[in-house]
Design a protein around this motif. Sequence first.
Motif, PDB file in Angstrom:
ATOM      1  N   GLU A 236       0.835  -1.215   0.000  1.00  6.53           N
ATOM      2  CA  GLU A 236       0.000   0.000   0.000  1.00  6.53           C
ATOM      3  C   GLU A 236       0.870   1.267   0.000  1.00  6.53           C
ATOM      4  O   GLU A 236       0.478   2.285   0.549  1.00  6.53           O
ATOM      5  N   VAL A 237       2.032   1.165  -0.621  1.00  7.48           N
ATOM      6  CA  VAL A 237       2.909   2.341  -0.666  1.00  7.48           C
ATOM      7  C   VAL A 237       2.201   3.507  -1.370  1.00  7.48           C
ATOM      8  O   VAL A 237       2.296   4.651  -0.923  1.00  7.48           O
ATOM      9  N   ILE A 238       1.442   3.216  -2.430  1.00  7.33           N
ATOM     10  CA  ILE A 238       0.659   4.291  -3.074  1.00  7.33           C
ATOM     11  C   ILE A 238      -0.736   4.407  -2.478  1.00  7.33           C
ATOM     12  O   ILE A 238      -1.203   5.492  -2.161  1.00  7.33           O
ATOM     13  N   VAL A 243      -6.420   5.670  -0.822  1.00  7.79           N
ATOM     14  CA  VAL A 243      -7.681   4.992  -1.137  1.00  7.79           C
ATOM     15  C   VAL A 243      -8.255   4.433   0.173  1.00  7.79           C
ATOM     16  O   VAL A 243      -7.538   3.796   0.934  1.00  7.79           O
ATOM     17  N   GLY A 244      -9.535   4.690   0.414  1.00 11.35           N
ATOM     18  CA  GLY A 244     -10.116   4.198   1.668  1.00 11.35           C
ATOM     19  C   GLY A 244      -9.760   5.078   2.858  1.00 11.35           C
ATOM     20  O   GLY A 244      -9.910   4.654   4.009  1.00 11.35           O
ATOM     21  N   ALA A 249      -6.548   1.024   1.427  1.00 11.91           N
ATOM     22  CA  ALA A 249      -7.336   0.256   0.453  1.00 11.91           C
ATOM     23  C   ALA A 249      -7.891  -1.026   1.075  1.00 11.91           C
ATOM     24  O   ALA A 249      -8.961  -1.499   0.705  1.00 11.91           O
ATOM     25  N   GLN A 250      -7.175  -1.597   2.038  1.00  6.34           N
ATOM     26  CA  GLN A 250      -7.655  -2.842   2.657  1.00  6.34           C
ATOM     27  C   GLN A 250      -9.004  -2.640   3.335  1.00  6.34           C
ATOM     28  O   GLN A 250      -9.828  -3.558   3.361  1.00  6.34           O
ATOM     29  N   SER A 251      -9.250  -1.449   3.884  1.00  9.04           N
ATOM     30  CA  SER A 251     -10.558  -1.223   4.501  1.00  9.04           C
ATOM     31  C   SER A 251     -11.614  -1.021   3.421  1.00  9.04           C
ATOM     32  O   SER A 251     -12.762  -1.444   3.564  1.00  9.04           O
TER      33      SER A 251
END
Length: 448
Positions: A236-238, A243-244, A249-251
């Motif tokens: 999730e470096v970017i 995002v989220g 993004a994982q959430s």
Amino acid sequence: MNHDRSRALYDRALSVMPGGVNSAVRAAIEPYPFFVEKGEAGHVVDADGNRYVDWVMGLGPLLLGHDLPDEVGAAIQRRASEGPMYGTPTEVEVELAEFVARHVPSVEKIRFVNSGTEATVSAVRLARGHTGRNKIVVMQGGYHGAQESTLVEGDAAQPRPSSAGIPQSFAEHTLPVPFNDEAAIREVFEAHGDEIACVLVEPILANYGIVHPEEGYHEFLREITEEYGSLLVFDEVITGFRVGGLGCAQSEFGVTPDLTTFGKIVGGGFPVGAIGGRAEIIEGFAPAGDVFQAGTFSGHPVTMAAGLETLQYAAENDVYDHVDGLGERLRAGLTDIVADRAPEYTVAGTASMFKLIFTREGPGRDALEEQCSAGCRQEPTCPRYDFCPKNAGDVKAAETDRWRRIFWGQMEDQGIFLSQNQFESQFVSYGHTEADVEETLEAYKEAL
Ligand SMILES: *Cc1c(COP(=O)(O)O)cnc(C)c1O
């Protein structure tokens, strides 16, 4: 537009730096990149005084734009004035670690390092140490920094280094598969399941045109890694804190990986990386565990202060509403423009990321009414579904030369700074305004 000073600076740079730059992608702009003098909110000013709307935003780290809010700027100045660093822990590291653990589902413990590259190097070493296995699965076109284990191309049957200087024997431990392809992963696990330490994946392919995962893809990765006792690592470096929102993004996707790598935004614009995850796994790092990991600058107080203040500011203000709202407006505007001028092109991105992919084929103008309205979501009911890029190969097949050689310069001439090639993402910051979006959409209209 006059670029005399940038040209002269690049001429000097060529004499003392390889390719005239300190990071390979910066030389992608031909014949030479412009040199930046300073940033202002959503803009940069180059060495010749030209002003651009800046959608590159440092290639991702600058959530707040170039003008930092007073309290963020003041906290950074204060830290820097107290001596740069000490080689012994500081309170601000603990505070940033607590903040990330509080907001990101997968993170119970975290270790800070100095770049996204260092984060993925350490995450892969940790996954190998934890599982006692050597192989890793990566996505073709995924980017995890400039490191030996992931600069690998080809496919799982014939992986090979994508850079000189990496032994073939290293590349053999890395198995590249196409993104969004469940059958390819299943095949790799059936052949090598008990040798695979981890699957390392960007939740959204964000360094290769922006490719959204298909519905259920991450759930599938979660299940198959569990089935074979491998770790799932989200890079999730970017996407982290982009995002989220603060949950990353994982959430957004509702899938919790075992490990997460961070970089970019979490350092508030200063050099940073981090590896977070389940306590039991992260405890594998020395000195708690036996996977060696260390760094002179790790947890640097100025970086930690910049990251903490940036994220706290985002938690207490309308940062995500602002950047996601403008992102939506950009993607929706682009969708209308290409429907009219280049119906075969695909608008991609989510939250505050956007990109126009110069795909060669589309469903035809008549079918476009029902398409994803603000960026490709791999929606099977979308008339574009059979045409939109689902993996790196699809993006590579787009008109990448037209993008780089013709289109980029047409946008630059109009004072719009886009990322250097078809592949890298573009970012909205808190410093951008409605007016920046309108100006940019007008420029796209002109250029397309
Ligand atoms: C930028 C990036 C990296 C590398 O980070 P650096 O700080 O440039 O070393 C790794 N993974 C992803 C997904 C990235 O976008």
